[in-house]
Write an enzyme that holds these catalytic residues in place. Structure first.
Site, PDB file in Angstrom:
ATOM      1  CG  HIS B  70      -2.000  -1.008   1.192  1.00  0.00           C
ATOM      2  ND1 HIS B  70      -3.010  -1.044   2.118  1.00  0.00           N
ATOM      3  CD2 HIS B  70      -2.245  -2.025   0.322  1.00  0.00           C
ATOM      4  CE1 HIS B  70      -3.836  -2.048   1.832  1.00  0.00           C
ATOM      5  NE2 HIS B  70      -3.394  -2.653   0.751  1.00  0.00           N
ATOM      6  CD  GLU B  72      -1.510   4.171   3.660  1.00  0.00           C
ATOM      7  OE1 GLU B  72      -1.310   3.414   2.675  1.00  0.00           O
ATOM      8  OE2 GLU B  72      -2.640   4.458   4.066  1.00  0.00           O
ATOM      9  CB  CYS B 106      -6.013  -0.563   5.326  1.00  0.00           C
ATOM     10  SG  CYS B 106      -4.446  -1.443   5.373  1.00  0.00           S
ATOM     11  CB  CYS B 109      -1.428   1.229   6.433  1.00  0.00           C
ATOM     12  SG  CYS B 109      -1.123   0.489   4.813  1.00  0.00           S
TER      13      CYS B 109
END
Lengths: 367, 190
Positions: B70, B72, B106, B109
């Site tokens: 992701h 991040e 999420c 993360c």
């Protein structure tokens, strides 16, 4: 969890003393809160049926007024629990409004059934009972629920067999033990290099092959390389991609999937239902259909990474203080996430436990 | 609420004015827009340390076949690389770094941000499907003594625009995702 498969319980059947000796651990399914919690009770009004012959008419009429739509698991009529009671049967009328009964006192029959929709002839005066709020999901919940009021139970055979320790055969447990031993080996290799003693392997259950072996690689230069994250990236590397370089950690390995016969991966073992979601090139989506064996319960980051990776099953040795597959959260059971998977705890628990203890002692003695 | 947040962060040596936040979020939004135009998940994120952008992450899931890549996570790796290159101590850097991201991080993360001890996350819209700062779980402020430190969130920056981009993206089918049953049914109807 009143009864779990005891070691050696089937030892005589398969006759192997070796297996009998090696398997000294128990496997526990990590079920959702809905499956594992006790039975929640709500208050309801019931009424004695004084004239048994009128039962079917009364059930019909009262069900028309109070269909109990959210409580389809509750049986309408029960035999009276008090043997000395003059009336033989009792019938459920409706749910009580919590708190209200104490303040206003019990409702009378004519208050509960106004407008003369029901011919109340043959009924006694209503009383309050505790009834199970939700349908029982496990046999244990059923046993507890029916103690309060008769309840329908649609037994999930799979869950029952998991809870009684009969989900896996001795043969399968031997295989699990082999996989977990590889994870323990990886943990030891990592530990020797100064890493946290946590190891993991990814297995394709359809072909019974170990695809990736990894250990915790977290360090100041990358604190997020937990064993699970390492394995997920190793699988990506096996599919020709990936992000990290594990060359300095020779125990972290992956077998390439590129030339695998797609028909072999679709092989379905008897008795298993396998949803195989493959992409157009025949390769699975990341970890779909795979199993992870890991010595310690994954943290929140790793547990959610497994959701994103569509893992099928996770087997771990011991729980972790902030664990997210049973201890602090049960991320694998959440209905509001787009993927769920099965989790089992306890595989080679003692060995996994001493792994953690040994490394703690090591770090203390080195200080 | 805003005041206590600011005070707590100032105590940790992190303070950002509303104008600064606005400006960085504007840049993150621009990154998300670019991602959308290139068929990528429209999430943009920046890691800012001492008024300097150390990382610009974007989703690399399809490219790496690693579902954990992701924006991040990619950005965290970039900051680690920056620390390595300039001989800086990652712990010290992360503890004073602010994440600007167009969508709520999420659950994964959020846990990673805790582990890195990032003190503050400024984000745009809620992440109803996976959000780890309150939408599905609140990992940001949960009591997890062995999972880094909790972090503060300032949500709602240009939330509508961020949601709109996600909606446009999810209307296009992700060719790399496994076929879901629901999608198959829809396909038959068409």
């Amino acid at each position: 969890m009143d009864r779990v498969l005891c070691p050696g319980e089937h030892g005589e059947e398969n006759g192997s003393v070796m297996e009998h000796k090696t398997i000294s651990w128990q496997i526990f399914p990590v079920l959702s809160d809905q499956h594992s919690q006790g039975v929640e009770l709500v208050l309801a009004y019931a009424v004695p049926i004084l004239d048994k012959k009128k039962t079917s008419r009364l059930v019909k009429e009262i069900s028309a007024v109070y269909p109990l739509e959210g409580q389809q698991h509750l049986k309408r009529v029960r035999a009276c629990t008090d043997k000395a009671s003059p009336h033989p049967l009792e019938m459920l009328i409706c749910l009580a409004k919590p708190g209200k009964e104490k303040a206003e006192g019990l409702h009378t029959l004519s208050e509960l059934l106004p407008n003369k929709q029901v011919d109340c002839c043959g009924l006694g005066e209503p009383f309050l009972v505790h009834v199970p709020a939700h349908p029982p999901l496990t046999r244990m919940q059923f046993e507890e629920a029916k103690f309060h009021w008769p309840t329908a139970f649609h037994e999930d055979k799979y869950v029952t067999s998991a809870l009684t320790g009969h989900l896996f055969s001795e043969e399968e447990k031997v295989k699990m033990q082999t996989y977990m031993k590889q994870a323990i080996w990886a943990a030891q290799q990592g530990s020797e290099k100064g890493m946290k003693a946590i190891g993991a392997v990814v297995v394709d259950p359809a072909t019974e092959t170990v695809l990736a072996v990894g250990h915790d690689c977290r360090s100041t230069s990358n604190p997020l390389l937990h064993a699970t994250m390492v394995c997920i990236d190793l699988i990506a590397q096996g599919q020709g991609r990936g992000t990290y370089n594990f060359k300095s950690y020779p125990a972290c390995t992956v077998s390439p999937l590129g030339n695998r016969d797609p028909s072999a991966s679709k092989a379905i073992r008897a008795g298993t239902v396998r949803k195989f979601e493959s992409r157009d090139d025949g390769l699975p989506y990341i970890c779909t259909g795979y199993e992870l064996y890991i010595t310690s319960e994954p943290c929140v980051m790793c547990a959610m990474a497994l959701v994103h990776s569509r893992i099928q099953r996770v087997f771990y040795g011991i729980a972790s203080p902030d664990g997210a597959l049973g201890t602090k959260y049960k991320i694998h059971t959440r209905q509001d996430l787009n993927h769920r998977f099965e989790v089992f705890r306890g595989i080679l628990e003692d060995q996994c436990c001493s792994l953690v203890k040994d490394s703690q002692e090591d770090s203390q003695s080195s200080k | 609420m805003e005041k206590t947040t600011t005070a707590a962060l100032a105590a940790r040596g992190v303070s950002v004015s509303a104008e600064e936040r606005e400006a960085w979020m504007e840049r993150a939004m621009h990154m998300a827009k670019e991602a959308l135009e290139n068929g990528e998940v429209p999430v943009g994120c920046l890691m800012v340390y001492n008024n300097e952008v150390l990382a610009k992450g974007r989703n690399e899931v399809n490219q790496t076949k690693n579902a954990t890549r992701h924006a991040e996570m990619v950005a965290i790796d970039q900051v680690l690389e920056w620390c390595h290159r300039f001989g800086r101590n990652p712990t010290e850097v992360f503890e004073h770094t602010v994440l600007y991201v167009t969508v709520e991080p999420c659950i994964m993360c959020a846990a990673a941000l805790r582990l890195m001890k990032i003190p503050l996350v400024v984000y745009g819209c809620q992440n109803e499907r996976f959000g780890g700062c309150g939408s599905v779980l609140d990992i940001a402020s949960a009591d997890l003594p062995n999972t880094g430190t909790p972090f503060k969130c300032i949500p709602g920056y240009q939330a509508e625009e961020a949601v709109e981009m996600l909606k446009i993206f999810y209307k296009q089918e992700n060719p790399n995702a496994p076929k879901s049953k629901v999608r198959k049914k829809e396909g038959h109807k068409c």
